[in-house]
Scaffold this motif. Sequence first.
Motif, PDB file in Angstrom:
ATOM      1  N   GLU A 155      42.843  50.288  30.185  1.00 53.93           N
ATOM      2  CA  GLU A 155      42.741  50.175  31.612  1.00 53.93           C
ATOM      3  C   GLU A 155      41.695  49.207  32.206  1.00 53.93           C
ATOM      4  OE1 GLU A 155      43.864  50.552  35.235  1.00 53.93           O
ATOM      5  OE2 GLU A 155      44.727  51.693  33.468  1.00 53.93           O
ATOM      6  N   SER A 156      40.710  48.874  31.506  1.00 56.34           N
ATOM      7  CA  SER A 156      39.756  47.866  31.905  1.00 56.34           C
ATOM      8  C   SER A 156      40.314  46.544  31.501  1.00 56.34           C
ATOM      9  CB  SER A 156      38.398  48.141  31.192  1.00 56.34           C
ATOM     10  OG  SER A 156      37.685  49.464  31.605  1.00 56.34           O
ATOM     11  N   GLU A 157      40.880  46.321  30.469  1.00 53.63           N
ATOM     12  CA  GLU A 157      41.514  45.163  30.139  1.00 53.63           C
ATOM     13  C   GLU A 157      42.492  44.694  31.259  1.00 53.63           C
ATOM     14  OE1 GLU A 157      42.759  44.598  26.151  1.00 53.63           O
ATOM     15  OE2 GLU A 157      44.845  44.257  26.840  1.00 53.63           O
ATOM     16  N   LYS A 158      43.398  45.864  31.748  1.00 50.79           N
ATOM     17  CA  LYS A 158      44.192  45.423  32.935  1.00 50.79           C
ATOM     18  C   LYS A 158      43.499  45.107  34.158  1.00 50.79           C
ATOM     19  CE  LYS A 158      47.991  48.758  31.397  1.00 50.79           C
ATOM     20  NZ  LYS A 158      48.834  49.868  31.691  1.00 50.79           N
ATOM     21  N   ILE A 159      42.707  45.587  34.398  1.00 53.64           N
ATOM     22  CA  ILE A 159      41.608  45.325  35.470  1.00 53.64           C
ATOM     23  C   ILE A 159      41.151  43.832  35.557  1.00 53.64           C
ATOM     24  CG2 ILE A 159      39.706  45.891  36.813  1.00 53.64           C
ATOM     25  CD1 ILE A 159      40.274  48.836  36.691  1.00 53.64           C
ATOM     26  N   ILE A 160      40.728  43.459  34.271  1.00 50.18           N
ATOM     27  CA  ILE A 160      40.250  42.088  34.047  1.00 50.18           C
ATOM     28  C   ILE A 160      41.293  41.135  34.365  1.00 50.18           C
ATOM     29  CG2 ILE A 160      39.382  40.665  32.464  1.00 50.18           C
ATOM     30  CD1 ILE A 160      37.562  42.898  31.247  1.00 50.18           C
ATOM     31  N   LEU A 161      42.553  41.322  33.670  1.00 50.90           N
ATOM     32  CA  LEU A 161      43.481  40.420  33.596  1.00 50.90           C
ATOM     33  C   LEU A 161      44.154  40.209  35.015  1.00 50.90           C
ATOM     34  CD1 LEU A 161      45.297  41.228  30.385  1.00 50.90           C
ATOM     35  CD2 LEU A 161      43.927  39.014  31.013  1.00 50.90           C
ATOM     36  N   ALA A 162      44.142  41.530  35.901  1.00 49.52           N
ATOM     37  CA  ALA A 162      44.647  41.492  37.339  1.00 49.52           C
ATOM     38  C   ALA A 162      43.636  40.739  38.002  1.00 49.52           C
ATOM     39  CB  ALA A 162      44.863  43.112  37.723  1.00 49.52           C
ATOM     40  N   SER A 163      42.321  40.869  37.807  1.00 55.93           N
ATOM     41  CA  SER A 163      41.276  40.034  38.508  1.00 55.93           C
ATOM     42  C   SER A 163      41.424  38.660  38.467  1.00 55.93           C
ATOM     43  CB  SER A 163      39.807  40.431  38.163  1.00 55.93           C
ATOM     44  OG  SER A 163      39.749  42.019  38.434  1.00 55.93           O
ATOM     45  N   VAL A 164      41.625  38.155  37.426  1.00 52.81           N
ATOM     46  CA  VAL A 164      41.561  36.808  36.936  1.00 52.81           C
ATOM     47  C   VAL A 164      42.652  36.079  37.609  1.00 52.81           C
ATOM     48  CG1 VAL A 164      42.048  34.965  35.220  1.00 52.81           C
ATOM     49  CG2 VAL A 164      40.338  36.948  34.977  1.00 52.81           C
ATOM     50  N   THR A 165      43.986  36.956  37.448  1.00 53.91           N
ATOM     51  CA  THR A 165      45.082  36.627  37.892  1.00 53.91           C
ATOM     52  C   THR A 165      45.252  36.398  39.712  1.00 53.91           C
ATOM     53  OG1 THR A 165      46.446  37.651  36.020  1.00 53.91           O
ATOM     54  CG2 THR A 165      47.667  37.158  38.092  1.00 53.91           C
ATOM     55  N   ALA A 166      44.757  37.410  40.279  1.00 53.43           N
ATOM     56  CA  ALA A 166      44.816  37.431  41.793  1.00 53.43           C
ATOM     57  C   ALA A 166      43.776  36.397  41.939  1.00 53.43           C
ATOM     58  CB  ALA A 166      44.158  38.815  42.310  1.00 53.43           C
TER      59      ALA A 166
END
Length: 211
Positions: A155-166
């Motif tokens: 879940e933390s990995e998803k949040i990190i990638l979503a943060s960079v993407t956004a």
Amino acid sequence: MNKRKLTALMAVLVMSAMAACGNTKEASNMNEVEAEHMESSTNILVSTLEYMLNEDEVQGEAEDNKDQAEEEETLDQVEATIYYGNGASDKLNTEVSTMEELTAENLISALSGHNIVSLGTKVNSFEEEEGTRGKALHLDLDKAFREYLKTMNKESEKIILASVTATFLEAYDAESITITVDGKVLETNHNTYEEPFEYAREYIKSPAESN
């Protein structure tokens, strides 16, 4: 000292000196040497006050130039919205970051301030191109990014990638971003990311949630 006050002070002192000089010439017991000395003192006083006035003007101009330079520097800066997770919610928070120039390096640096990437994560390359669905970004990071992701749960990995993407998609008004590491496909303990990333809508707060 205020210029107006200095001018008034100079006028009063000059008039006083001139009056004293006049009285000197009228007094029968004053010789010419004393009169010349009084006149010389008056000239020195006037020169000193003129110097003070000029110095005040120069200082004022220097302060004006400094204010103008600071204002121009502020106008040259750009703002970017940084997305990040805080662990207390599955929604991303946002922060407006001011930077001298919009670059991939500056965005990564701002993200590192929220522990979205590790300190020292470097940008190998960054490119923009127009695709069939809009602007597409290509971001290549060094291995520090991959190693950082490998310390995270799924879940933390998803949040990190979503943060960079956004963060990158909004900053560059793009539709997608491909993230690679040292020129290779990004692989973590949980997934292999071959496809470009798009906005992870489930992590973005709605206007009502932001308020």
